[in-house]
Design an enzyme around this catalytic site. Structure first.
Site, PDB file in Angstrom:
ATOM      1  CE1 TYR A 115      -4.276   0.119  -0.680  1.00  0.00           C
ATOM      2  CE2 TYR A 115      -3.946  -1.332   0.774  1.00  0.00           C
ATOM      3  CZ  TYR A 115      -5.132  -0.842   0.016  1.00  0.00           C
ATOM      4  OH  TYR A 115      -6.452  -1.790  -0.007  1.00  0.00           O
ATOM      5  CD  GLU A 138      -5.051   4.563   0.254  1.00  0.00           C
ATOM      6  OE1 GLU A 138      -4.735   3.913   1.538  1.00  0.00           O
ATOM      7  OE2 GLU A 138      -6.171   5.079   0.464  1.00  0.00           O
ATOM      8  CG  ASP A 153      -7.347   9.922 -24.439  1.00  0.00           C
ATOM      9  OD1 ASP A 153      -6.886   9.394 -24.595  1.00  0.00           O
ATOM     10  OD2 ASP A 153      -8.578   9.437 -24.188  1.00  0.00           O
ATOM     11  CB  THR A 187      -4.137   3.700 -22.464  1.00  0.00           C
ATOM     12  OG1 THR A 187      -3.611   2.716 -23.876  1.00  0.00           O
ATOM     13  CG2 THR A 187      -5.383   3.327 -21.880  1.00  0.00           C
ATOM     14  CE  LYS A 211      -6.710   1.466 -26.234  1.00  0.00           C
ATOM     15  NZ  LYS A 211      -6.652   2.645 -25.030  1.00  0.00           N
ATOM     16  NE  ARG A 213      -5.347  -5.131 -19.737  1.00  0.00           N
ATOM     17  CZ  ARG A 213      -6.081  -4.120 -21.790  1.00  0.00           C
ATOM     18  NH1 ARG A 213      -6.666  -3.573 -21.705  1.00  0.00           N
ATOM     19  NH2 ARG A 213      -4.983  -4.704 -22.657  1.00  0.00           N
TER      20      ARG A 213
HETATM   21  N1  DSN Z   1     -11.493  -0.283 -25.373  1.00  0.00           N
HETATM   22  C1  DSN Z   1     -10.398   1.215 -26.311  1.00  0.00           C
HETATM   23  C2  DSN Z   1      -9.802   0.278 -27.844  1.00  0.00           C
HETATM   24  O1  DSN Z   1     -10.520  -0.633 -27.927  1.00  0.00           O
HETATM   25  O2  DSN Z   1      -9.632   1.243 -28.539  1.00  0.00           O
HETATM   26  C3  DSN Z   1     -10.152   1.787 -26.123  1.00  0.00           C
HETATM   27  O3  DSN Z   1     -10.528   1.808 -24.481  1.00  0.00           O
END
Ligand code: DSN
Length: 415
Positions: free
Chosen positions: A51, A53, A197, A223, A226, A232
């Site tokens: 933990y 925080e 974003d 994120t 990707k 993740r």
């Molecule tokens: N689920 C993602 C995508 O496939 O683009 C976006 O959050």
């Protein structure tokens, strides 16, 4: 301390089956990638037990010296990677990063301008079924009907008329370059803040394969799993003056204890992303997408906006007389995994759709190049043009498997 295979054979079997699926199928889901062994090791480490925080040097728990090292490294590497003034690496997901960003700069009921979901935007940019569409007044912008590209002059008109507090720019299924500088100019004219974003294009932006929004945005969210090819998770970058508000908004505003194992894995991914190999990878992702799109066009498919500038393309199924749903189901049986997707002005429902989305991050991580993209485009064509023929599906499945065998994945992993 029994191994997983002994402690829980059912879960071990499911994980092993997933490893085999990832190895043996051609994955073209534009938002997925294969994290490195080092990233996955960090993600599965003892820091999951801790933990912490708060933030490095200012925690609500004792015993945080080691996880502070990880979080500081993640922050510094990420700042260097994107040239950002401030980074918060604690958001658990893209939507949670966006929520924290909105809470930092907006009041309930304020106006957000975001890209229409059906035209390439994301749920968290103002969909009525998402918290964003329920808490804020949303004024969507769209792509032009003729070019299927962003219409910056319409964006400016909508902004002048609605005076949003925040313009959100970024997409999950937009195949073209986004002009962040123009969006900044529109925002400045109406006194709005800009949040980019870049979940899909973060890896490209980090190395210059897509223009970076960092100089033009108050806040940038992404994120980490990707094109960035990390674990993740997500992060928020912002100008220094917004740093206290962003940090408060993540913790204690919208999250409790940070996932320190995930933060350690983010740090590893940022280190990898600072290498010349990662830069070359991102440019190959773009070259591969261009090659795949070119071949699909040669095979007479209709692509949204006529092609791609980035890592993905949107293929219309309307002229093929099939739905996105039938296309993605059939291709999965043929060993090619991608997803159905709404296309601009789609007459079908989101569960059926009239398009498919194709991305090249995964196949490029495997080492595939333009030659293999042509082969993959031809496999997709063979299946979609003979959609009811299970023999064709089966023949392409063998072809897909053979291609995967030429580009082996995770050879050292057993689970
Ligand atoms: N689920 C993602 C995508 O496939 O683009 C976006 O959050």
């Amino acid at each position: 301390m029994k191994p997983l295979s002994v402690e829980d054979p059912e879960i071990a079997a499911a994980i092993h089956a997933e490893l085999e699926r990832q190895r043996n199928t051609i994955i073209l889901i534009a938002s997925e990638n294969y994290a490195s062994r080092a990233v996955m090791e960090a993600q599965g480490c003892v820091m999951t037990n801790k933990y912490a925080e708060g933030y490095p040097g200012k925690r609500y728990y004792r015993g945080t010296g080691c996880v502070d090292i990880a979080e500081n490294l993640a922050r510094e590497r990420c700042k260097k990677l994107f040239g950002a003034e401030h980074v918060n690496v604690q958001p658990h997901s893209g939507t949670q990063a966006n929520m924290a960003a909105y809470f930092a700069v907006l009041k309930h009921g304020d106006t957000i301008m975001g890209m229409n979901l059906a035209h390439g935007g994301h749920l968290s940019h103002g969909s009525p079924v998402n918290f964003s569409g329920r808490m804020y007044k949303i004024v969507p912008y769209s792509v032009r009907k003729d070019t299927e590209t962003l219409d910056y002059s319409e964006m400016a008109d909508i902004a002048r008329k609605n005076k949003p507090q925040l313009i959100v720019v970024g997409a999950s299924s937009y195949p073209r370059t986004i002009d962040f500088k123009v969006v900044r100019e529109i925002a400045d004219e109406v006194g709005a803040k800009v949040m980019a974003d870049i979940a899909h294009i973060a890896g490209l932006c980090a190395v210059g394969a897509h223009p970076s929004p960092v100089p033009y945005s108050d806040i940038v969210t992404t994120t980490t799993h990707k094109t960035l090819r990390g674990p993740r998770g997500a992060l928020i970058m912002c100008k220094e003056e917004l740093a206290p508000a962003i940090d408060r908004s993540v913790f204690p505003g919208t999250q409790g204890g940070p996932f320190m194992h995930a933060i350690a894995a983010k740090a590893v991914a940022f280190k990898e992303a600072l290498t010349p190999e990662f830069k070359e990878y991102q440019f190959q992702v773009v070259r591969n997408a261009a090659a795949l799109a070119k071949r699909l066009l040669e095979n007479n498919f209709d692509l949204v906006s006529g092609g791609t500038d980035n890592h993905l393309m949107m293929v219309k199924m309307i002229n093929e007389g099939i739905t996105g749903k039938v296309a993605d189901e059939t291709l999965e049986r043929a060993g090619i995994t991608l997803n159905k997707n709404m296309i601009p002005f789609d007459p079908a429902t989101p569960f059926v759709t009239s398009g498919i989305r194709i991305g090249t991050p995964c196949v490029t991580t495997r080492g595939m190049k333009e030659k293999q993209m042509v082969e993959i485009a031809d496999m997709i064509t063979t299946v979609l043009r003979d959609i009811k023929n299970e023999e064709t599906v089966s023949a392409v499945r063998s072809q897909a498997r053979a291609l995967c065998d030429q580009f082996p994945l995770y050879t050292d992993l057993t689970c």
